[in-house]
Scaffold this motif. Structure first.
Motif, PDB file in Angstrom:
ATOM      1  N   TYR A   1       8.072   2.321   4.903  1.00 25.17           N
ATOM      2  CA  TYR A   1       9.248   2.965   4.330  1.00 25.17           C
ATOM      3  C   TYR A   1       8.863   4.321   3.745  1.00 25.17           C
ATOM      4  N   SER A   2       9.863   5.168   3.615  1.00 23.37           N
ATOM      5  CA  SER A   2       9.707   6.378   2.801  1.00 23.37           C
ATOM      6  C   SER A   2       9.976   5.991   1.351  1.00 23.37           C
ATOM      7  N   LEU A   3       9.687   6.906   0.437  1.00 22.65           N
ATOM      8  CA  LEU A   3       9.966   6.624  -0.972  1.00 22.65           C
ATOM      9  C   LEU A   3      11.464   6.596  -1.266  1.00 22.65           C
ATOM     10  N   LYS A   4      12.275   7.033  -0.291  1.00 22.40           N
ATOM     11  CA  LYS A   4      13.737   6.975  -0.437  1.00 22.40           C
ATOM     12  C   LYS A   4      14.315   5.699   0.176  1.00 22.40           C
ATOM     13  N   PHE A   5      13.435   4.729   0.479  1.00 19.60           N
ATOM     14  CA  PHE A   5      13.860   3.453   1.015  1.00 19.60           C
ATOM     15  C   PHE A   5      14.421   3.570   2.435  1.00 19.60           C
ATOM     16  N   GLU A   6      13.895   4.507   3.213  1.00 16.17           N
ATOM     17  CA  GLU A   6      14.251   4.627   4.627  1.00 16.17           C
ATOM     18  C   GLU A   6      13.174   3.925   5.443  1.00 16.17           C
ATOM     19  N   LYS A   7      13.592   2.991   6.295  1.00 16.16           N
ATOM     20  CA  LYS A   7      12.622   2.269   7.109  1.00 16.16           C
ATOM     21  C   LYS A   7      12.150   3.177   8.249  1.00 16.16           C
ATOM     22  N   LEU A   8      10.845   3.401   8.318  1.00 10.82           N
ATOM     23  CA  LEU A   8      10.258   4.283   9.331  1.00 10.82           C
ATOM     24  C   LEU A   8       9.648   3.514  10.498  1.00 10.82           C
ATOM     25  N   PHE A   9       9.241   2.274  10.215  1.00  7.42           N
ATOM     26  CA  PHE A   9       8.558   1.505  11.259  1.00  7.42           C
ATOM     27  C   PHE A   9       8.594   0.029  10.897  1.00  7.42           C
ATOM     28  N   GLU A  10       8.645  -0.797  11.944  1.00  9.37           N
ATOM     29  CA  GLU A  10       8.554  -2.241  11.760  1.00  9.37           C
ATOM     30  C   GLU A  10       7.940  -2.858  13.008  1.00  9.37           C
ATOM     31  N   ALA A  11       7.056  -3.813  12.820  1.00  7.11           N
ATOM     32  CA  ALA A  11       6.437  -4.500  13.960  1.00  7.11           C
ATOM     33  C   ALA A  11       6.088  -5.920  13.556  1.00  7.11           C
TER      34      ALA A  11
ATOM     35  N   THR B   1      -5.570  -9.746   9.572  1.00  7.92           N
ATOM     36  CA  THR B   1      -4.905 -11.038   9.696  1.00  7.92           C
ATOM     37  C   THR B   1      -5.977 -12.124   9.664  1.00  7.92           C
ATOM     38  N   ASN B   2      -5.585 -13.369   9.921  1.00  2.00           N
ATOM     39  CA  ASN B   2      -6.564 -14.460   9.890  1.00  2.00           C
ATOM     40  C   ASN B   2      -7.686 -14.262  10.897  1.00  2.00           C
ATOM     41  N   ASN B   3      -7.348 -13.834  12.112  1.00  3.62           N
ATOM     42  CA  ASN B   3      -8.386 -13.739  13.148  1.00  3.62           C
ATOM     43  C   ASN B   3      -8.334 -12.443  13.950  1.00  3.62           C
ATOM     44  N   SER B   4      -7.716 -11.402  13.394  1.00  2.06           N
ATOM     45  CA  SER B   4      -7.668 -10.124  14.094  1.00  2.06           C
ATOM     46  C   SER B   4      -7.538  -8.968  13.117  1.00  2.06           C
ATOM     47  N   ILE B   5      -7.833  -7.761  13.615  1.00  2.50           N
ATOM     48  CA  ILE B   5      -7.681  -6.530  12.843  1.00  2.50           C
ATOM     49  C   ILE B   5      -6.909  -5.546  13.701  1.00  2.50           C
ATOM     50  N   LEU B   6      -5.853  -4.959  13.126  1.00  2.00           N
ATOM     51  CA  LEU B   6      -5.003  -4.041  13.869  1.00  2.00           C
ATOM     52  C   LEU B   6      -4.961  -2.684  13.181  1.00  2.00           C
ATOM     53  N   LYS B   7      -4.798  -1.634  14.002  1.00  2.00           N
ATOM     54  CA  LYS B   7      -4.669  -0.273  13.465  1.00  2.00           C
ATOM     55  C   LYS B   7      -3.232   0.206  13.673  1.00  2.00           C
ATOM     56  N   TYR B   8      -2.711   0.853  12.643  1.00  2.00           N
ATOM     57  CA  TYR B   8      -1.348   1.395  12.704  1.00  2.00           C
ATOM     58  C   TYR B   8      -1.379   2.797  13.310  1.00  2.00           C
ATOM     59  N   ILE B   9      -0.651   2.963  14.428  1.00  2.00           N
ATOM     60  CA  ILE B   9      -0.454   4.283  15.023  1.00  2.00           C
ATOM     61  C   ILE B   9       0.871   4.797  14.467  1.00  2.00           C
ATOM     62  N   PRO B  10       0.850   5.839  13.631  1.00  2.84           N
ATOM     63  CA  PRO B  10       2.032   6.236  12.857  1.00  2.84           C
ATOM     64  C   PRO B  10       3.332   6.245  13.645  1.00  2.84           C
ATOM     65  N   GLU B  11       4.245   5.373  13.191  1.00  3.17           N
ATOM     66  CA  GLU B  11       5.617   5.267  13.697  1.00  3.17           C
ATOM     67  C   GLU B  11       5.683   4.992  15.197  1.00  3.17           C
TER      68      GLU B  11
ATOM     69  N   LEU C   1       0.860  -1.181   0.000  1.00  3.76           N
ATOM     70  CA  LEU C   1       0.000   0.000   0.000  1.00  3.76           C
ATOM     71  C   LEU C   1       0.896   1.230   0.000  1.00  3.76           C
ATOM     72  N   VAL C   2       0.530   2.232  -0.780  1.00  3.56           N
ATOM     73  CA  VAL C   2       1.271   3.497  -0.825  1.00  3.56           C
ATOM     74  C   VAL C   2       0.294   4.615  -0.494  1.00  3.56           C
ATOM     75  N   TYR C   3       0.673   5.426   0.533  1.00  2.08           N
ATOM     76  CA  TYR C   3      -0.215   6.506   0.960  1.00  2.08           C
ATOM     77  C   TYR C   3       0.626   7.627   1.559  1.00  2.08           C
ATOM     78  N   GLU C   4       0.420   8.834   1.054  1.00  2.23           N
ATOM     79  CA  GLU C   4       1.112  10.039   1.524  1.00  2.23           C
ATOM     80  C   GLU C   4       2.630   9.839   1.564  1.00  2.23           C
ATOM     81  N   ASN C   5       3.164   9.404   0.444  1.00  4.65           N
ATOM     82  CA  ASN C   5       4.608   9.228   0.266  1.00  4.65           C
ATOM     83  C   ASN C   5       5.227   8.207   1.224  1.00  4.65           C
ATOM     84  N   LYS C   6       4.425   7.304   1.709  1.00  2.00           N
ATOM     85  CA  LYS C   6       4.927   6.203   2.537  1.00  2.00           C
ATOM     86  C   LYS C   6       4.520   4.884   1.902  1.00  2.00           C
ATOM     87  N   VAL C   7       5.430   3.919   1.982  1.00  2.00           N
ATOM     88  CA  VAL C   7       5.204   2.609   1.388  1.00  2.00           C
ATOM     89  C   VAL C   7       5.007   1.598   2.515  1.00  2.00           C
TER      90      VAL C   7
END
Length: 325
Positions: free
Chosen positions: A179-189, A208-218, A162-168
């Motif tokens: 990631y940013s569009l410059k290939f900088e990792k901004l978040f991982e979980a 996921t198979n049995n859950s739904i999660l929301k991303y809190i930016p970074e 998914l790509v949204y507001e210059n984030k991948v």
């Protein structure tokens, strides 16, 4: 008697956390994925025969596609144009509300090997080209490349893009990475059994198979729905859906409030609540308005116990509804 029946029905509805939907268990059996649009229509994808079927909220079939190779359904949020991507066929299809094909985009002639494709809107695609290790922004209406970015990220076990507001946003079965569009990792979980993204306005969700999660930016991923016994889960803007034991259930969003961190209440607020409780415990003065009202209530209760019981039932019902059960 009618009033009592109404109150009992109201209490029952308030206590019902879920609603079984009338979809035949045979239709749900062997379902690989399920999606729900905002009109309550359901889409069932089966890997066994590569079928993609749409049903209305009453379980009636609206349309069906028999595909020759596996396809990934991106989203059904716009039921007039549903995108499906096939890594095997190296193409993306768009189908209408009756699952009739309205457009096909063939990647074989213009690109190397497209690992994943994301339809941003009705004219632009984001393509992850594994052969050139580039992320490509492509206008499929006029067949032109808008931008191209070096993107040598690890894409093993890739499930969605998914790509949204210059984030991948990259989703695998075990991780979400941003990631940013410059290939900088901004978040991982880490996560388990990641399947696909869902974007609701500025919010990014992970199904996921049995859950739904929301991303809190970074910051973090917050679980907003989970059922360990579910086979498949999904949501639209009004409800959560799940397939469990080959039956389909619906949960209203108001009955599944997002979990919030438990913290100590503000001291001032706590003191105020204690003052209110103490005030409520005090007995009203006999000559005051409150005392006269209390005395009158006691007289009514002694003369007509049935009416008093009905009053208490109505009050209990109000308390149950206020508690959000």
């Amino acid at each position: 008697m009618k009033l009592l029946s109404f109150i009992f029905a109201l209490v029952f509805c308030s206590l019902s956390a879920q609603k079984a939907l009338p979809l035949d268990t045979l239709k749900l059996k062997e379902a690989k994925d399920m999606l729900a649009d905002d009109y309550g229509n359901l889409y069932i994808y089966k890997n066994k025969d590569f079928s993609f079927t749409k049903y209305d909220s009453l379980g009636r079939q609206i349309g069906k596609m028999m595909l020759t190779v596996p396809y990934k359904v991106q989203t059904v949020q716009n039921p007039l144009s549903v995108p499906l991507f096939s890594e095997n066929a190296q193409e993306m299809k768009f189908v209408d509300q009756n699952l009739n094909e309205i457009q096909k985009v063939d990647f074989k002639q213009k690109f190397g090997f497209i690992k994943m494709a994301y339809a941003e809107d009705l004219q632009q695609l984001w393509l992850l080209d594994d052969s050139t290790k580039r992320l490509i922004q492509y206008n499929f209406r006029n067949e032109t490349t808008i931008n191209s970015y070096p993107f040598d990220a690890s894409i093993d076990d890739l499930m969605d893009l998914l790509v949204y507001e210059n984030k991948v946003y990259v989703l695998t079965r075990k991780y979400i990475r941003v990631y940013s569009l410059k290939f900088e990792k901004l978040f991982e979980a880490p996560l388990e059994n990641g399947k696909r993204f869902r974007r609701e306005n500025e919010f990014i969700l992970v199904i996921t198979n049995n859950s739904i999660l929301k991303y809190i930016p970074e910051k973090e991923m917050v679980k907003i729905f989970e059922d360990p016994d579910a086979q498949i889960v999904d949501k639209n803007t009004l409800s959560y859906f799940e397939i469990k034991a080959n039956k389909l259930y619906l949960y209203n969003l108001e009955n599944n409030k997002e979990a919030k961190p438990q913290t100590e209440p503000d001291p001032k607020l706590k003191a105020t609540e204690q003052d209110v409780e103490k005030s409520a415990e005090k007995t009203a003065e006999p000559n005051s308005a409150e005392g006269k009202l209390e005395k009158k209530t006691q007289e009514i209760e002694s003369k007509n116990p049935a009416e008093s019981s009905l009053q208490r039932l109505i009050e209990d019902t109000s308390e149950i509804q206020a508690a959000g059960i």
